[in-house]
Design a protein around this motif. Sequence first.
Motif, PDB file in Angstrom:
ATOM      1  N   ILE A  63      43.381  84.384  80.707  1.00  0.00           N
ATOM      2  CA  ILE A  63      43.824  83.504  79.624  1.00  0.00           C
ATOM      3  C   ILE A  63      42.758  82.472  79.254  1.00  0.00           C
ATOM      4  O   ILE A  63      42.193  82.509  78.160  1.00  0.00           O
ATOM      5  N   TYR A  64      42.461  81.537  80.162  1.00  0.00           N
ATOM      6  CA  TYR A  64      41.681  80.350  79.795  1.00  0.00           C
ATOM      7  C   TYR A  64      40.233  80.663  79.410  1.00  0.00           C
ATOM      8  O   TYR A  64      39.750  80.184  78.372  1.00  0.00           O
ATOM      9  N   ILE A  65      39.530  81.442  80.208  1.00  0.00           N
ATOM     10  CA  ILE A  65      38.121  81.713  79.894  1.00  0.00           C
ATOM     11  C   ILE A  65      37.986  82.530  78.609  1.00  0.00           C
ATOM     12  O   ILE A  65      37.203  82.149  77.719  1.00  0.00           O
ATOM     13  N   PRO A  66      38.728  83.642  78.443  1.00  0.00           N
ATOM     14  CA  PRO A  66      38.658  84.349  77.151  1.00  0.00           C
ATOM     15  C   PRO A  66      39.102  83.478  75.980  1.00  0.00           C
ATOM     16  O   PRO A  66      38.501  83.534  74.906  1.00  0.00           O
ATOM     17  N   LEU A  67      40.119  82.650  76.204  1.00  0.00           N
ATOM     18  CA  LEU A  67      40.614  81.787  75.137  1.00  0.00           C
ATOM     19  C   LEU A  67      39.567  80.751  74.734  1.00  0.00           C
ATOM     20  O   LEU A  67      39.356  80.490  73.536  1.00  0.00           O
ATOM     21  N   MET A  68      38.893  80.166  75.723  1.00  0.00           N
ATOM     22  CA  MET A  68      37.870  79.156  75.408  1.00  0.00           C
ATOM     23  C   MET A  68      36.704  79.768  74.647  1.00  0.00           C
ATOM     24  O   MET A  68      36.200  79.180  73.680  1.00  0.00           O
ATOM     25  N   PHE A  69      36.270  80.970  75.066  1.00  0.00           N
ATOM     26  CA  PHE A  69      35.186  81.620  74.319  1.00  0.00           C
ATOM     27  C   PHE A  69      35.631  81.919  72.897  1.00  0.00           C
ATOM     28  O   PHE A  69      34.904  81.637  71.929  1.00  0.00           O
ATOM     29  N   HIS A  70      36.835  82.490  72.753  1.00  0.00           N
ATOM     30  CA  HIS A  70      37.329  82.834  71.425  1.00  0.00           C
ATOM     31  C   HIS A  70      37.462  81.588  70.557  1.00  0.00           C
ATOM     32  O   HIS A  70      37.125  81.614  69.366  1.00  0.00           O
ATOM     33  N   ALA A  71      37.919  80.485  71.151  1.00  0.00           N
ATOM     34  CA  ALA A  71      38.118  79.254  70.388  1.00  0.00           C
ATOM     35  C   ALA A  71      36.791  78.632  69.969  1.00  0.00           C
ATOM     36  O   ALA A  71      36.587  78.298  68.791  1.00  0.00           O
ATOM     37  N   PHE A  72      35.876  78.477  70.913  1.00  0.00           N
ATOM     38  CA  PHE A  72      34.626  77.769  70.616  1.00  0.00           C
ATOM     39  C   PHE A  72      33.712  78.587  69.707  1.00  0.00           C
ATOM     40  O   PHE A  72      33.098  78.055  68.781  1.00  0.00           O
ATOM     41  N   TYR A  73      33.639  79.892  69.962  1.00  0.00           N
ATOM     42  CA  TYR A  73      32.829  80.716  69.058  1.00  0.00           C
ATOM     43  C   TYR A  73      33.523  80.847  67.705  1.00  0.00           C
ATOM     44  O   TYR A  73      32.857  80.943  66.664  1.00  0.00           O
ATOM     45  N   GLY A  74      34.839  80.822  67.730  1.00  0.00           N
ATOM     46  CA  GLY A  74      35.582  80.841  66.474  1.00  0.00           C
ATOM     47  C   GLY A  74      35.316  79.608  65.633  1.00  0.00           C
ATOM     48  O   GLY A  74      35.237  79.691  64.401  1.00  0.00           O
ATOM     49  N   LEU A  75      35.155  78.452  66.287  1.00  0.00           N
ATOM     50  CA  LEU A  75      34.805  77.230  65.550  1.00  0.00           C
ATOM     51  C   LEU A  75      33.436  77.369  64.902  1.00  0.00           C
ATOM     52  O   LEU A  75      33.224  76.941  63.762  1.00  0.00           O
ATOM     53  N   TYR A  76      32.512  77.971  65.647  1.00  0.00           N
ATOM     54  CA  TYR A  76      31.170  78.210  65.080  1.00  0.00           C
ATOM     55  C   TYR A  76      31.272  79.095  63.838  1.00  0.00           C
ATOM     56  O   TYR A  76      30.652  78.803  62.802  1.00  0.00           O
ATOM     57  N   ILE A  77      32.056  80.155  63.936  1.00  0.00           N
ATOM     58  CA  ILE A  77      32.224  81.052  62.787  1.00  0.00           C
ATOM     59  C   ILE A  77      32.880  80.313  61.621  1.00  0.00           C
ATOM     60  O   ILE A  77      32.458  80.446  60.467  1.00  0.00           O
ATOM     61  N   ALA A  78      33.914  79.520  61.950  1.00  0.00           N
ATOM     62  CA  ALA A  78      34.658  78.821  60.894  1.00  0.00           C
ATOM     63  C   ALA A  78      33.775  77.857  60.113  1.00  0.00           C
ATOM     64  O   ALA A  78      33.861  77.767  58.883  1.00  0.00           O
TER      65      ALA A  78
END
Length: 202
Positions: A63-78
């Motif tokens: 949960i947490y590690i995949p979620l953090m990567f998805h969230a932080f890289y998602g912010l970069y994409i956004a």
Amino acid sequence: MSRESDFYLRRLHSLLGIIPVGLFVAQHLVINHFATRGEEAFNTASNFMGSLPFVLFLEWFIIYIPLMFHAFYGLYIAFTAKNNVQRYGTFRNWMFMLQRTTGVFLVIFIAWHIYETRIQKALGTEVDFNMMANILDNPFMLAFYIAGVIAATFHLANGLWSFLVTWGLAQSPRSQKIVTYVTIVVFLVLATIGVQALLAFV
């Protein structure tokens, strides 16, 4: 960042958004839906999930590690994406913009939800039906959580469309149209499950 590394990071971002993060979101909503059956049913389902073997390992690595990567890289994409809704205004461009908008909102919502549940549990507060009922007794928090559930289910459903296209599973216009209808149904079903669960605490 080179194009090659960006390509692989975006693929990883897409994959983790569905497996395991998306699957966890769906499972989390289903567990929460036990609240519609009453306090005891919800607490039993919640306690079962909390008593799984290797729960800390599962939480961090599933949960947490995949979620953090998805969230932080998602912010970069956004924040590096070029939205062209005003110029083109097509349905898919709107979905592109809403995917990034809901992603930014979800970073805030999920961080707050983790604080109110997992961190409070670590500090000695019991996570149960009464805890959620107390949180959602505040009309502002109820509206915030409903917005969070709708944003999360839309983000997951629309992300599933992007995943299937990105990974070459829906390439033709016809297959993409079919997937669009399927993901709309996924969004409506999961959003209904999530909102019903929230209202059961009120």
